[in-house]
Design a protein around this motif. Structure first.
Motif, PDB file in Angstrom:
ATOM      1  N   GLN A 381      42.512  -4.964  92.181  1.00 55.10           N
ATOM      2  CA  GLN A 381      42.160  -4.936  90.757  1.00 55.10           C
ATOM      3  C   GLN A 381      41.910  -3.505  90.290  1.00 55.10           C
ATOM      4  OE1 GLN A 381      38.837  -7.633  90.195  1.00 55.10           O
ATOM      5  NE2 GLN A 381      39.576  -8.967  91.816  1.00 55.10           N
ATOM      6  N   LEU A 382      41.161  -2.751  91.084  1.00 54.32           N
ATOM      7  CA  LEU A 382      40.886  -1.359  90.734  1.00 54.32           C
ATOM      8  C   LEU A 382      42.167  -0.523  90.769  1.00 54.32           C
ATOM      9  CD1 LEU A 382      37.561  -0.826  92.734  1.00 54.32           C
ATOM     10  CD2 LEU A 382      37.811  -1.103  90.257  1.00 54.32           C
ATOM     11  N   ALA A 383      43.045  -0.818  91.727  1.00 49.22           N
ATOM     12  CA  ALA A 383      44.299  -0.069  91.842  1.00 49.22           C
ATOM     13  C   ALA A 383      45.173  -0.269  90.610  1.00 49.22           C
ATOM     14  CB  ALA A 383      45.045  -0.508  93.105  1.00 49.22           C
ATOM     15  N   VAL A 384      45.229  -1.504  90.119  1.00 51.61           N
ATOM     16  CA  VAL A 384      46.040  -1.797  88.933  1.00 51.61           C
ATOM     17  C   VAL A 384      45.506  -1.045  87.723  1.00 51.61           C
ATOM     18  CG1 VAL A 384      46.675  -3.618  87.298  1.00 51.61           C
ATOM     19  CG2 VAL A 384      46.849  -4.029  89.755  1.00 51.61           C
ATOM     20  N   LYS A 385      44.180  -0.996  87.573  1.00 54.08           N
ATOM     21  CA  LYS A 385      43.573  -0.318  86.422  1.00 54.08           C
ATOM     22  C   LYS A 385      43.949   1.161  86.377  1.00 54.08           C
ATOM     23  CE  LYS A 385      39.482  -3.306  86.063  1.00 54.08           C
ATOM     24  NZ  LYS A 385      37.992  -3.360  86.173  1.00 54.08           N
ATOM     25  N   LEU A 386      44.047   1.787  87.556  1.00 51.34           N
ATOM     26  CA  LEU A 386      44.306   3.227  87.612  1.00 51.34           C
ATOM     27  C   LEU A 386      45.751   3.558  87.972  1.00 51.34           C
ATOM     28  CD1 LEU A 386      41.043   4.439  89.410  1.00 51.34           C
ATOM     29  CD2 LEU A 386      41.577   4.514  86.965  1.00 51.34           C
ATOM     30  N   GLY A 387      46.582   2.537  88.139  1.00 57.04           N
ATOM     31  CA  GLY A 387      47.973   2.768  88.494  1.00 57.04           C
ATOM     32  C   GLY A 387      48.166   3.253  89.917  1.00 57.04           C
ATOM     33  N   LEU A 388      47.222   2.917  90.799  1.00 57.25           N
ATOM     34  CA  LEU A 388      47.281   3.383  92.182  1.00 57.25           C
ATOM     35  C   LEU A 388      48.000   2.374  93.080  1.00 57.25           C
ATOM     36  CD1 LEU A 388      43.574   4.573  92.558  1.00 57.25           C
ATOM     37  CD2 LEU A 388      45.573   5.991  92.057  1.00 57.25           C
ATOM     38  N   SER A 389      48.438   2.843  94.229  1.00 56.38           N
ATOM     39  CA  SER A 389      48.975   1.958  95.254  1.00 56.38           C
ATOM     40  C   SER A 389      47.804   1.265  95.945  1.00 56.38           C
ATOM     41  CB  SER A 389      49.787   2.753  96.281  1.00 56.38           C
ATOM     42  OG  SER A 389      50.028   1.971  97.432  1.00 56.38           O
ATOM     43  N   PRO A 390      47.780  -0.077  96.008  1.00 50.77           N
ATOM     44  CA  PRO A 390      46.680  -0.772  96.674  1.00 50.77           C
ATOM     45  C   PRO A 390      46.489  -0.333  98.123  1.00 50.77           C
ATOM     46  CG  PRO A 390      47.991  -2.325  95.405  1.00 50.77           C
ATOM     47  CD  PRO A 390      48.731  -1.016  95.393  1.00 50.77           C
ATOM     48  N   ALA A 391      47.595  -0.020  98.807  1.00 51.36           N
ATOM     49  CA  ALA A 391      47.508   0.399 100.213  1.00 51.36           C
ATOM     50  C   ALA A 391      46.707   1.687 100.352  1.00 51.36           C
ATOM     51  CB  ALA A 391      48.906   0.580 100.803  1.00 51.36           C
ATOM     52  N   PHE A 392      46.786   2.556  99.363  1.00 53.01           N
ATOM     53  CA  PHE A 392      46.054   3.827  99.409  1.00 53.01           C
ATOM     54  C   PHE A 392      44.546   3.584  99.459  1.00 53.01           C
ATOM     55  CE2 PHE A 392      44.067   7.518  97.320  1.00 53.01           C
ATOM     56  CZ  PHE A 392      44.580   8.543  98.104  1.00 53.01           C
ATOM     57  N   LEU A 393      44.085   2.530  98.813  1.00 51.02           N
ATOM     58  CA  LEU A 393      42.662   2.186  98.836  1.00 51.02           C
ATOM     59  C   LEU A 393      42.302   1.326 100.038  1.00 51.02           C
ATOM     60  CD1 LEU A 393      42.083   1.249  95.060  1.00 51.02           C
ATOM     61  CD2 LEU A 393      41.702   3.458  96.175  1.00 51.02           C
ATOM     62  N   ILE A 394      43.208   0.444 100.444  1.00 53.38           N
ATOM     63  CA  ILE A 394      42.877  -0.587 101.428  1.00 53.38           C
ATOM     64  C   ILE A 394      42.880  -0.061 102.862  1.00 53.38           C
ATOM     65  CG2 ILE A 394      43.743  -2.739 102.464  1.00 53.38           C
ATOM     66  CD1 ILE A 394      44.523  -3.619  99.637  1.00 53.38           C
ATOM     67  N   ILE A 395      43.818   0.834 103.201  1.00 50.14           N
ATOM     68  CA  ILE A 395      43.915   1.294 104.591  1.00 50.14           C
ATOM     69  C   ILE A 395      42.632   1.982 105.064  1.00 50.14           C
ATOM     70  CG2 ILE A 395      45.101   2.930 106.126  1.00 50.14           C
ATOM     71  CD1 ILE A 395      47.700   2.170 104.671  1.00 50.14           C
ATOM     72  N   PRO A 396      42.047   2.923 104.306  1.00 53.64           N
ATOM     73  CA  PRO A 396      40.778   3.517 104.765  1.00 53.64           C
ATOM     74  C   PRO A 396      39.653   2.484 104.852  1.00 53.64           C
ATOM     75  CG  PRO A 396      41.780   4.863 103.069  1.00 53.64           C
ATOM     76  CD  PRO A 396      42.531   3.577 103.088  1.00 53.64           C
ATOM     77  N   MET A 397      39.644   1.510 103.919  1.00 55.48           N
ATOM     78  CA  MET A 397      38.619   0.457 103.964  1.00 55.48           C
ATOM     79  C   MET A 397      38.761  -0.392 105.219  1.00 55.48           C
ATOM     80  SD  MET A 397      38.931  -0.696  99.982  1.00 55.48           S
ATOM     81  CE  MET A 397      37.980  -2.186 100.220  1.00 55.48           C
ATOM     82  N   LEU A 398      40.012  -0.699 105.565  1.00 57.13           N
ATOM     83  CA  LEU A 398      40.282  -1.495 106.764  1.00 57.13           C
ATOM     84  C   LEU A 398      39.729  -0.811 108.015  1.00 57.13           C
ATOM     85  CD1 LEU A 398      41.860  -3.797 108.271  1.00 57.13           C
ATOM     86  CD2 LEU A 398      43.842  -2.250 108.248  1.00 57.13           C
ATOM     87  N   GLN A 399      40.036   0.465 108.169  1.00 57.78           N
ATOM     88  CA  GLN A 399      39.554   1.194 109.342  1.00 57.78           C
ATOM     89  C   GLN A 399      38.050   1.459 109.248  1.00 57.78           C
ATOM     90  OE1 GLN A 399      41.445   1.357 111.768  1.00 57.78           O
ATOM     91  NE2 GLN A 399      43.487   2.145 111.361  1.00 57.78           N
TER      92      GLN A 399
END
Length: 455
Positions: A381-399
């Motif tokens: 949801q946050l990625a869509v608001k800012l036009g970001l790639s969801p993977a860019f946010l999710i990969i660091p969170m995953l690790q």
């Protein structure tokens, strides 16, 4: 924000009393029950879905304690007790001494125990491909590699930290959180797990290995930590040389039977350990020339080890589970999510904020999955608001969720490994914190280099 403040205050109090020497299981249990009661008074649901309320918030908190006793004893607790019993049995019949004697000879040319520590860590990381549970893998390594590491001169805290750390970085492309992360990122699993996450994971493991080498060496020297390297000539070996294979039977079993290596035959870790104990008893029976009385007496050591594990490790896991549920019931995690949602930050700043919040939640709750599954819903949801790639946010969170769990004194893997090593959870966390922070920085840099920021 009141709930977040309450959770923070009680978490600090838990750390304070444990450092002061209070029994960790009792402190965590009292804090967890208090949090559950406060959650009820504040109007939150005390019990998770699937557990029927007793009709009273005070007894609901005790109902959750009962649930955790049943859940831990029937699942992870049973696994820990079986592996601890197996380890005690191997020591009693002399198999561990045989292993140390046999492995000491080819490894004697390696003078530095810290080089051995790095080698053991890499082997442990590879084991995470076969055992998905962080706590299960930690207990398995404590039962098999830990005695050998300490005998080779690696200090007990350093050896316990090695056993607690391999699941800090995700290698398996088929683990549940990787599958969820790939789905939320909108990428095919093989692209997400193999082409994107795996290179970052390998870099992080290399960096963490180097950090573990220097950090443990520094702490051992600073604290004058006892090194227990044994003189090979002084090791008393009464068992025959072929006993050396017995302590590794659970590891061999995991690779052979915990999957489709042998078509049509799949055994879980519980059955594998029971099978390992049975094989050990049969070998002992044959070696003692069919002396059934002696074989059964030797097995008593296994049962005693299982009882000690319940007292020293399983009850800690029960208490830690109650404490984690208390933090989640009172709404501390929801408050952290609200903070992230309100952050009006750019791409990199938002990624750093979500990563920091995930680490904080993982440290506070001792769980890697719970914070990640909660936060990953917010990322797209946050990625869509800012036009970001969801993977860019999710990969660091995953690790970050797994890394945070590795430096949490209330996480299952830290509690289990420290309990089996008979040292404080904070002593293990002290050994893991610098390598974990180095790994986290590597993950963030790797993501910024390898993953496009914008969709």
């Amino acid at each position: 924000m009141t709930e977040l403040l309450i959770g923070l205050v009680i978490t600090i109090a838990v750390g304070y009393y444990i450092v002061k020497g209070y029994k960790a299981a009792g402190v965590l249990l009292v804090a967890g029950i208090l949090l559950l009661i406060l959650a009820g008074f504040l109007g939150h649901t005390v019990l998770p879905k699937g557990i029927t309320s007793t009709g009273n918030l005070l007894t609901d908190s005790l109902e959750y304690v009962k649930y955790m006793l049943q859940y831990r004893n029937g699942g992870l607790g049973l696994q820990i007790m079986l592996l601890c019993g197996f380890a005690t049995y191997m020591t009693h019949i002399g198999a561990n001494n045989v292993v140390v004697k046999q492995f000491s000879k080819p490894l004697s040319f390696i003078k530095s125990p810290y080089v051995l520590l790095v080698a053991a860590y890499i082997v442990a990381c590879l084991m995470s491909l076969a055992v998905s549970s962080a706590t299960g893998l930690g207990v398995l390594l404590m039962a098999t590699l830990f005695p050998m590491m300490t005998a080779m001169g690696i200090s007990r805290p350093a050896a316990a930290a090695v056993c607690a750390s391999p699941a800090a970085i995700i290698l398996s492309p088929t683990s549940g959180d990787v599958i969820v992360a790939a789905e939320k990122s909108g990428l095919p699993l093989h692209v997400f797990a193999v082409e994107t996450v795996l290179p970052v994971s390998i870099c992080a493991i290399i960096v963490m290995s180097v950090a573990a080498f220097f950090w443990n060496k520094y702490l051992d020297k600073k604290n004058n930590t006892p090194m227990e390297k044994l003189d090979i000539s002084e090791i008393e070996v009464k068992a025959p040389a072929y006993y050396a294979i017995l302590p590794f039977l659970p590891i061999v079993g995991v690779f052979l039977f915990n999957g489709e290596t042998i078509p049509g035959l799949t055994l879980d870790i519980y059955t594998i350990v029971v099978l390992s104990i049975v094989i050990g008893a049969v070998v002992d029976f044959l070696t003692s020339r069919f002396n059934g009385k002696e074989t059964l007496e030797n097995l008593e050591a296994c049962y005693a080890g299982m009882g000690d594990a319940f007292k020293g490790v399983v009850m800690l896991l029960v208490a830690a589970g109650v404490f984690a549920q208390g933090l989640m019931s009172i709404g501390a995690i929801d408050n952290l999510l609200a903070l992230a949602d309100k952050a009006g930050a750019g791409g990199v700043a938002l990624m750093l904020l979500l990563t920091a919040l995930t680490v904080a939640a993982a440290i506070a709750t001792g769980s890697g999955n719970a914070p990640f599954y909660a936060f990953v819903e917010l990322a797209p949801q946050l990625a869509v608001k800012l036009g970001l790639s969801p993977a860019f946010l999710i990969i660091p969170m995953l690790q970050a969720s797994n890394l945070g769990r590795t430096i949490s004194p209330v996480s299952g893997v830290i509690v289990a490994t420290s309990g089996m090593a008979q040292i404080s959870p904070f002593e293990v966390v002290k050994r893991t914190v610098v390598p974990v922070l180095c790994g986290l920085v590597t993950v963030i840099i790797g993501t910024m280099i390898l993953v496009p920021m914008y969709a």
